[in-house]
Design a protein around this motif. Structure first.
Motif, PDB file in Angstrom:
ATOM      1  N   ALA A   1       0.825  -1.217   0.000  1.00 27.12           N
ATOM      2  CA  ALA A   1       0.000   0.000   0.000  1.00 27.12           C
ATOM      3  C   ALA A   1       0.861   1.270   0.000  1.00 27.12           C
ATOM      4  N   ILE A   2       2.132   1.171   0.461  1.00 30.22           N
ATOM      5  CA  ILE A   2       2.976   2.384   0.464  1.00 30.22           C
ATOM      6  C   ILE A   2       4.000   2.284  -0.669  1.00 30.22           C
ATOM      7  N   GLU A   3       5.042   1.510  -0.453  1.00 35.79           N
ATOM      8  CA  GLU A   3       6.006   1.282  -1.534  1.00 35.79           C
ATOM      9  C   GLU A   3       6.875   0.082  -1.151  1.00 35.79           C
ATOM     10  N   PRO A   4       7.557  -0.542  -2.106  1.00 29.84           N
ATOM     11  CA  PRO A   4       8.250  -1.801  -1.817  1.00 29.84           C
ATOM     12  C   PRO A   4       9.251  -1.725  -0.659  1.00 29.84           C
ATOM     13  N   ASP A   5       9.900  -0.566  -0.460  1.00 32.93           N
ATOM     14  CA  ASP A   5      10.871  -0.527   0.652  1.00 32.93           C
ATOM     15  C   ASP A   5      10.336   0.220   1.877  1.00 32.93           C
ATOM     16  N   ALA A   6       9.029   0.269   2.002  1.00 33.92           N
ATOM     17  CA  ALA A   6       8.431   1.057   3.102  1.00 33.92           C
ATOM     18  C   ALA A   6       8.752   0.506   4.486  1.00 33.92           C
ATOM     19  N   MET A   7       9.141  -0.766   4.575  1.00 33.34           N
ATOM     20  CA  MET A   7       9.530  -1.300   5.895  1.00 33.34           C
ATOM     21  C   MET A   7      10.713  -0.506   6.462  1.00 33.34           C
TER      22      MET A   7
END
Ligand code: XBP
Ligand code: MG
Length: 253
Positions: free
Chosen positions: A137-143
């Protein structure tokens, strides 16, 4: 009052409206897979939300709503199996983009990140669910946007106990005065406020009638410049959406 150093985000109901069309549906799919005719309707699910944690919620259903069900010999394994299947369904739904972020969430996360504020996730949901939501929901590296992901069974006592907030702040080497929490529910604020953290509430369909005593403000949503929030309790000082400026003011009030 110390300077604001970190935002602590609840996930379910706060970052995204995950319960009614996400978790609930995934539970029902897992029940169907297991040959169970259990149907958690939206209304019933609202009552089941009194208990946080999916495994705990299944047990609550069995003890308080489904007493006639003959319990299997190994109840722990049965519940664990159902819950693992539910997590599979739920994370797949998120990967398919089924659940968007709530209004204003992406904007506030990005603003806090750009300002160098630290961020953490503090939730009772399973870690795999957090990763699925953030990355899809945010972006692939949002973690990587978050210093700490405090989730699931990391602490045995889930919200409304304060343990998960205490755990996250210890990990970040922060005190409650350094932080502000964003929550959506009574169980959430009992946990955050119980840990001594000032708390902003954004309500949703399941929680708008909850008791939010102690909240610094209660809003119907974070809002956007073209989509103002409604202030349900507290004082937004004329602001119409939740930005970092307002978060800082609420923290120092
Ligand atoms: C969230 C929960 C979780 C989810 C389901 O509460 O109570 O149990 O509903 O997640 P909060 P799991 O927003 O206060 O963290 O099935 O992975 O437990
Ligand atoms: Mg929540």
């Amino acid at each position: 009052m110390s300077e604001l150093k970190a935002l602590l985000f609840d996930v379910d109901g706060t970052l995204a409206d995950t319960e009614k069309e996400g978790h609930r549906v995934a539970f029902n799919r897992a029940f169907a897979d297991a040959g169970l005719d259990w149907d958690w309707t939206p209304e019933l699910y609202g009552r089941l939300l009194a208990v946080t944690g999916g495994k705990e919620r299944i047990r609550y259903y069995l003890s308080d709503f489904k007493r006639e069900f003959t319990l299997p010999a190994n109840l722990d394994e049965f519940v664990r199996g159902l819950h693992a299947a539910k997590t599979e369904h739920y994370t797949r739904m998120l990967a398919e983009g089924a659940i968007p972020l709530r209004p204003g969430v992406r904007r506030l996360l990005a603003e806090a990140r750009d300002a160098g504020l630290r961020m953490a996730v503090v939730t009772t949901t399973t870690p795999a669910n957090v990763e699925a939501l953030l990355t899809h929901a945010i972006e692939p590296d949002a973690m990587d946007w978050f210093d700490v992901i405090a989730a699931g069974d990391i602490v045995p006592a889930k919200k409304p106990a304060s343990d998960i907030y205490v755990w996250a702040m210890n990990k970040m080497n922060l005190t409650p005065a350094d932080c502000i929490a964003l929550e959506d529910s009574r169980n959430g604020i009992l946990s955050s406020f119980g840990a001594g953290v000032k708390t902003i509430i954004t309500t949703n369909d399941y929680t708008h009638d909850d008791d939010f005593s102690g909240a610094v403000i209660v809003l119907d949503q974070m809002g956007e410049p073209d989509r103002p929030f409604s202030v349900l309790a507290g004082d937004a000082g004329g602001a119409t959406y939740l930005d970092l400026n307002l978060v800082r003011r609420l923290h120092s009030a």
